[in-house]
Design a protein around this motif. Structure first.
Motif, PDB file in Angstrom:
ATOM      1  N   SER A 161       0.835  -1.202   0.000  1.00 46.12           N
ATOM      2  CA  SER A 161       0.000   0.000   0.000  1.00 46.12           C
ATOM      3  C   SER A 161       0.866   1.246   0.000  1.00 46.12           C
ATOM      4  O   SER A 161       2.040   1.224   0.385  1.00 46.12           O
ATOM      5  CB  SER A 161      -0.927   0.016   1.225  1.00 46.12           C
ATOM      6  OG  SER A 161      -0.183   0.209   2.409  1.00 46.12           O
ATOM      7  N   VAL A 162       0.243   2.343  -0.429  1.00 47.93           N
ATOM      8  CA  VAL A 162       0.875   3.658  -0.443  1.00 47.93           C
ATOM      9  C   VAL A 162       0.068   4.572   0.467  1.00 47.93           C
ATOM     10  O   VAL A 162      -1.149   4.698   0.314  1.00 47.93           O
ATOM     11  CB  VAL A 162       0.905   4.251  -1.869  1.00 47.93           C
ATOM     12  CG1 VAL A 162       1.545   5.638  -1.861  1.00 47.93           C
ATOM     13  CG2 VAL A 162       1.635   3.312  -2.824  1.00 47.93           C
ATOM     14  N   TYR A 163       0.752   5.190   1.417  1.00 41.51           N
ATOM     15  CA  TYR A 163       0.108   6.168   2.296  1.00 41.51           C
ATOM     16  C   TYR A 163       0.145   7.540   1.626  1.00 41.51           C
ATOM     17  O   TYR A 163       1.191   7.985   1.145  1.00 41.51           O
ATOM     18  CB  TYR A 163       0.849   6.245   3.633  1.00 41.51           C
ATOM     19  CG  TYR A 163       0.396   7.373   4.520  1.00 41.51           C
ATOM     20  CD1 TYR A 163      -0.662   7.210   5.413  1.00 41.51           C
ATOM     21  CD2 TYR A 163       1.023   8.622   4.476  1.00 41.51           C
ATOM     22  CE1 TYR A 163      -1.078   8.251   6.226  1.00 41.51           C
ATOM     23  CE2 TYR A 163       0.606   9.668   5.296  1.00 41.51           C
ATOM     24  CZ  TYR A 163      -0.444   9.479   6.163  1.00 41.51           C
ATOM     25  OH  TYR A 163      -0.861  10.514   6.970  1.00 41.51           O
ATOM     26  N   GLU A 216       6.677   6.633   8.684  1.00 44.63           N
ATOM     27  CA  GLU A 216       7.901   5.850   8.508  1.00 44.63           C
ATOM     28  C   GLU A 216       8.127   4.935   9.703  1.00 44.63           C
ATOM     29  O   GLU A 216       8.497   3.758   9.553  1.00 44.63           O
ATOM     30  CB  GLU A 216       9.097   6.779   8.319  1.00 44.63           C
ATOM     31  CG  GLU A 216      10.391   6.090   7.955  1.00 44.63           C
ATOM     32  CD  GLU A 216      10.463   5.688   6.490  1.00 44.63           C
ATOM     33  OE1 GLU A 216      10.863   4.527   6.228  1.00 44.63           O
ATOM     34  OE2 GLU A 216      10.144   6.506   5.609  1.00 44.63           O
ATOM     35  N   ASP A 217       7.875   5.451  10.902  1.00 47.70           N
ATOM     36  CA  ASP A 217       8.026   4.631  12.115  1.00 47.70           C
ATOM     37  C   ASP A 217       7.026   3.473  12.123  1.00 47.70           C
ATOM     38  O   ASP A 217       7.367   2.342  12.500  1.00 47.70           O
ATOM     39  CB  ASP A 217       7.832   5.488  13.370  1.00 47.70           C
ATOM     40  CG  ASP A 217       9.017   6.401  13.646  1.00 47.70           C
ATOM     41  OD1 ASP A 217      10.097   6.164  13.061  1.00 47.70           O
ATOM     42  OD2 ASP A 217       8.859   7.358  14.429  1.00 47.70           O
ATOM     43  N   VAL A 218       5.781   3.749  11.727  1.00 47.88           N
ATOM     44  CA  VAL A 218       4.772   2.697  11.651  1.00 47.88           C
ATOM     45  C   VAL A 218       5.227   1.609  10.678  1.00 47.88           C
ATOM     46  O   VAL A 218       5.113   0.410  10.947  1.00 47.88           O
ATOM     47  CB  VAL A 218       3.403   3.266  11.215  1.00 47.88           C
ATOM     48  CG1 VAL A 218       2.418   2.143  10.911  1.00 47.88           C
ATOM     49  CG2 VAL A 218       2.833   4.180  12.290  1.00 47.88           C
ATOM     50  N   ALA A 219       5.766   2.029   9.552  1.00 49.68           N
ATOM     51  CA  ALA A 219       6.241   1.068   8.553  1.00 49.68           C
ATOM     52  C   ALA A 219       7.426   0.258   9.069  1.00 49.68           C
ATOM     53  O   ALA A 219       7.535  -0.946   8.801  1.00 49.68           O
ATOM     54  CB  ALA A 219       6.617   1.800   7.270  1.00 49.68           C
ATOM     55  N   ASN A 220       8.303   0.895   9.817  1.00 51.91           N
ATOM     56  CA  ASN A 220       9.437   0.173  10.391  1.00 51.91           C
ATOM     57  C   ASN A 220       8.981  -0.900  11.373  1.00 51.91           C
ATOM     58  O   ASN A 220       9.589  -1.971  11.479  1.00 51.91           O
ATOM     59  CB  ASN A 220      10.385   1.147  11.094  1.00 51.91           C
ATOM     60  CG  ASN A 220      11.174   2.002  10.118  1.00 51.91           C
ATOM     61  OD1 ASN A 220      11.384   1.614   8.971  1.00 51.91           O
ATOM     62  ND2 ASN A 220      11.599   3.176  10.562  1.00 51.91           N
ATOM     63  N   GLN A 221       7.890  -0.604  12.087  1.00 51.66           N
ATOM     64  CA  GLN A 221       7.387  -1.531  13.099  1.00 51.66           C
ATOM     65  C   GLN A 221       6.535  -2.647  12.501  1.00 51.66           C
ATOM     66  O   GLN A 221       6.545  -3.773  13.005  1.00 51.66           O
ATOM     67  CB  GLN A 221       6.552  -0.759  14.125  1.00 51.66           C
ATOM     68  CG  GLN A 221       7.337   0.251  14.941  1.00 51.66           C
ATOM     69  CD  GLN A 221       6.441   1.203  15.712  1.00 51.66           C
ATOM     70  OE1 GLN A 221       5.286   0.885  15.996  1.00 51.66           O
ATOM     71  NE2 GLN A 221       6.958   2.379  16.041  1.00 51.66           N
ATOM     72  N   PRO A 269       2.900   1.113   5.732  1.00 46.38           N
ATOM     73  CA  PRO A 269       2.792   1.004   4.279  1.00 46.38           C
ATOM     74  C   PRO A 269       4.169   0.867   3.626  1.00 46.38           C
ATOM     75  O   PRO A 269       5.190   0.938   4.306  1.00 46.38           O
ATOM     76  CB  PRO A 269       2.127   2.325   3.881  1.00 46.38           C
ATOM     77  CG  PRO A 269       2.655   3.286   4.902  1.00 46.38           C
ATOM     78  CD  PRO A 269       2.725   2.514   6.188  1.00 46.38           C
ATOM     79  N   HIS A 270       4.171   0.720   2.308  1.00 47.49           N
ATOM     80  CA  HIS A 270       5.412   0.459   1.587  1.00 47.49           C
ATOM     81  C   HIS A 270       5.966   1.699   0.897  1.00 47.49           C
ATOM     82  O   HIS A 270       7.113   1.691   0.441  1.00 47.49           O
ATOM     83  CB  HIS A 270       5.175  -0.651   0.564  1.00 47.49           C
ATOM     84  CG  HIS A 270       4.705  -1.917   1.212  1.00 47.49           C
ATOM     85  ND1 HIS A 270       3.398  -2.113   1.605  1.00 47.49           N
ATOM     86  CD2 HIS A 270       5.379  -3.032   1.584  1.00 47.49           C
ATOM     87  CE1 HIS A 270       3.283  -3.313   2.169  1.00 47.49           C
ATOM     88  NE2 HIS A 270       4.462  -3.881   2.172  1.00 47.49           N
ATOM     89  N   ALA A 271       5.165   2.736   0.800  1.00 55.25           N
ATOM     90  CA  ALA A 271       5.598   4.009   0.239  1.00 55.25           C
ATOM     91  C   ALA A 271       4.777   5.120   0.872  1.00 55.25           C
ATOM     92  O   ALA A 271       3.655   4.890   1.342  1.00 55.25           O
ATOM     93  CB  ALA A 271       5.437   4.023  -1.282  1.00 55.25           C
TER      94      ALA A 271
END
Length: 290
Positions: A53-55, A73-78, A82-84
């Motif tokens: 997904s893309v945010y 970015e932090d949510v994605a790291n955890q 999302p992927h972008a």
């Protein structure tokens, strides 16, 4: 498959969600005046086959623009989602090049959306009327090419001629036309204006479009309307320049992800596999590099 347009947010970070409802394009929104964390979004995806997904920026306060990117970015790291990220920046601001250089540190950042839509109906307005013609905007968008970033373009039909000139002035930037140009006027004249504007934008090879948010003005999931807009849009842009986006959680006001996605699947069922792959995966994967 890729969802090229969704939002995740925390209520405390979005002042516009607090307090009494204000008129919005998408109507009453009490049901989403709350946290919409990534776990709920992933639950909404169950059974759809969406793998990435893309945010897209969710209108945090302008002075928190980098905070929004950093938090996602932090949510994605955890979580891996999302992927972008499509963030926000005021691209008319002096010194924007320095801001962009600083934001390069966020590895999932792929572009920016600065909503430019203006309408005679005050409820539909967001940006200043003549912002599309501001030379500072073209300069700021052009600077995105230094970082291989795209620009998510959000305009109404009557703005598309000016938008086409903006696109032509930034040939090294990929523009992603939001919501298939937001066809809000479904009269014969309205459709004609929309088609004319869409063709003007599609003449530029650096423009692709997003098939999303078709419930925005009708406040429902309407498979027939979705099919009509997709059919008309693909005639102009072709599947190789179109991508699916859910616009969740906004569309969650009136439907479920499964029902929304099913409507898009039905609307494209008669297309060749290559075309469906482009709409539901390949275009977004190419543009957002995921």
């Amino acid at each position: 498959m890729i969802d090229a347009h969704h939002h995740i947010w925390l209520q405390k970070d979005l002042p516009w969600l607090l307090g009494p409802e204000k008129p919005r394009i998408f109507g009453p929104y009490a049901s989403i005046k709350r946290d919409y964390p990534i776990d709920e979004y992933l639950q909404d995806l169950t059974g759809t086959g969406i793998e990435k997904s893309v945010y897209v920026q969710a209108n945090w306060a302008p002075n928190w623009a980098e905070d929004e990117i950093s938090w996602v970015e932090d949510v994605a790291n955890q979580t891996g989602w999302p992927h972008a990220i499509v963030g926000y920046a005021d691209l008319t601001r002096k010194g924007i090049q320095k801001t962009l250089a600083r934001l390069k540190k966020y590895p999932r950042l792929r572009g920016f959306r600065q909503q430019l839509h203006w309408h005679e109906n005050p409820q539909y307005r967001f940006a200043p009327q003549h912002q599309l013609s501001d030379p500072r905007l073209a300069e700021g968008i052009s600077a995105l090419s230094d970082h291989d970033w795209s620009f998510d373009l959000q305009v109404f039909s009557d703005q598309m001629a000016d938008a086409a000139r903006l696109v032509q002035s930034c040939p090294d930037v990929t523009f992603v036309l939001q919501h298939a140009g937001m066809p809000e006027d479904t009269s014969k004249t309205g459709w004609s204006t929309w088609r004319r504007g869409m063709k003007a934008l599609a003449k530029n090879e650096n423009v692709v479009t997003k098939l999303s948010a078709f419930g925005t003005f009708i406040h429902r999931n309407d498979p027939a309307f979705i099919a009509q807009v997709i059919k008309e849009t693909l005639k102009i842009f072709t599947p190789e320049r179109a991508m699916f986006g859910s616009n969740f959680p906004i569309e969650k006001i009136w439907t479920s992800y499964a029902k929304l996605f099913a409507a898009f699947q039905t609307a494209t069922a008669n297309l060749p596999k290559k075309a469906r792959d482009a709409i539901f995966n390949d275009t977004a994967a190419r543009v957002y590099r995921i």
